[in-house]
Write a protein that holds these residues in place. Sequence first.
Motif, PDB file in Angstrom:
ATOM      1  N   ARG A   1     -26.710 -30.812  13.220  1.00 44.09           N
ATOM      2  CA  ARG A   1     -27.197 -31.731  12.405  1.00 44.09           C
ATOM      3  C   ARG A   1     -26.702 -33.311  13.153  1.00 44.09           C
ATOM      4  N   SER A   2     -25.541 -32.952  13.640  1.00 48.75           N
ATOM      5  CA  SER A   2     -24.667 -34.277  14.035  1.00 48.75           C
ATOM      6  C   SER A   2     -24.837 -34.529  15.567  1.00 48.75           C
ATOM      7  N   ASN A   3     -25.349 -33.683  16.495  1.00 49.06           N
ATOM      8  CA  ASN A   3     -25.466 -33.883  17.712  1.00 49.06           C
ATOM      9  C   ASN A   3     -26.553 -33.099  18.167  1.00 49.06           C
ATOM     10  N   LEU A   4     -27.526 -34.095  18.979  1.00 45.39           N
ATOM     11  CA  LEU A   4     -28.699 -33.439  19.363  1.00 45.39           C
ATOM     12  C   LEU A   4     -28.523 -32.548  20.657  1.00 45.39           C
ATOM     13  N   SER A   5     -27.068 -32.584  21.444  1.00 46.30           N
ATOM     14  CA  SER A   5     -26.993 -32.049  22.605  1.00 46.30           C
ATOM     15  C   SER A   5     -26.649 -30.501  22.651  1.00 46.30           C
ATOM     16  N   VAL A   6     -26.478 -30.318  21.279  1.00 47.46           N
ATOM     17  CA  VAL A   6     -26.359 -28.585  20.691  1.00 47.46           C
ATOM     18  C   VAL A   6     -27.545 -28.273  20.214  1.00 47.46           C
ATOM     19  N   GLY A   7     -28.073 -26.740  20.439  1.00 45.26           N
ATOM     20  CA  GLY A   7     -29.314 -26.567  19.938  1.00 45.26           C
ATOM     21  C   GLY A   7     -29.653 -25.327  19.944  1.00 45.26           C
ATOM     22  N   MET A   8     -30.495 -24.906  19.343  1.00 46.65           N
ATOM     23  CA  MET A   8     -31.036 -23.483  19.077  1.00 46.65           C
ATOM     24  C   MET A   8     -31.743 -22.940  20.371  1.00 46.65           C
ATOM     25  N   PRO A   9     -31.585 -21.668  20.248  1.00 49.75           N
ATOM     26  CA  PRO A   9     -31.445 -20.448  19.467  1.00 49.75           C
ATOM     27  C   PRO A   9     -29.752 -20.446  19.554  1.00 49.75           C
ATOM     28  N   LEU A  10     -29.144 -19.338  18.643  1.00 44.72           N
ATOM     29  CA  LEU A  10     -27.828 -19.144  18.808  1.00 44.72           C
ATOM     30  C   LEU A  10     -27.634 -17.597  19.097  1.00 44.72           C
ATOM     31  N   ASP A  11     -26.315 -17.385  19.763  1.00 40.82           N
ATOM     32  CA  ASP A  11     -26.073 -16.199  20.028  1.00 40.82           C
ATOM     33  C   ASP A  11     -24.672 -15.806  19.116  1.00 40.82           C
TER      34      ASP A  11
END
Length: 244
Positions: free
Chosen positions: A185-195
């Motif tokens: 929610r707070s950082n657009l440089s972290v993104g889906m999908p997740l492992d």
Amino acid sequence: MTYCVGLWLKDGLVMLSDTRTNAGVDNISTFSKMHIYEIPDERFLTVMTAGNLGVTQAIVNMLHEGIDTGERIESLYTVPTMFRAAQLVGEAVRRVYRSDGPTLEAQQIKFDVSLLLGGQLKGRSARLFQIYAAGNFIEATPDTPFLQIGETKYGKPILDRVLRYETDPRDGVKLVMVSMDSTLRSNLSVGMPLDLMVYRRDEFKAEIRRRITEADPYFRMIHEGWSEALRQAYLAMPRPDWME
């Protein structure tokens, strides 16, 4: 940017990573940052990476293929202890720095890398380490049973407040999901999908290995439910009486 988090719990390990990499706003890709090294009934190790993709891929491949120590070729498939595994990861980091670091710095690119290493070898305890760009490392303890790399600040408060060494791994999954959702929610440089990986002590295999997309029902419930729970908690808090 990256966010990876590992929990070291009484009953096992919970590890979660995002998959977004970027080299600018118009060059965003998906790469897995979670890497498994296992021999059935003998060892199970997981490495999660943050930093320059070329650097982290070189380190991961070196750990897979092995490092010539002068006496033998050593890899995560052959190390005798988890402590030696952490040392070997640190050595791989230093070797890649010696080969690539000066060239990167000449291009004004920082040698940026950090890793989480968790796992267990037969006859020994499960352990969780964080390895830095210098090749040195720290270990999770019962007092601090989680480690993070990458964009850590948004997902840390919930872990500080709630997580305990005795936390059940199933509740650990819930916590890392909330931690990751706060970061997304707070950082657009972290993104889906997740492992996601869940490991139970003395099993030497993953209990859960799951790729989580935005359509995953449980993650959607966490995403919506946590936001609503925070709103309700905020509304339930009284206003300051000295502002009446």
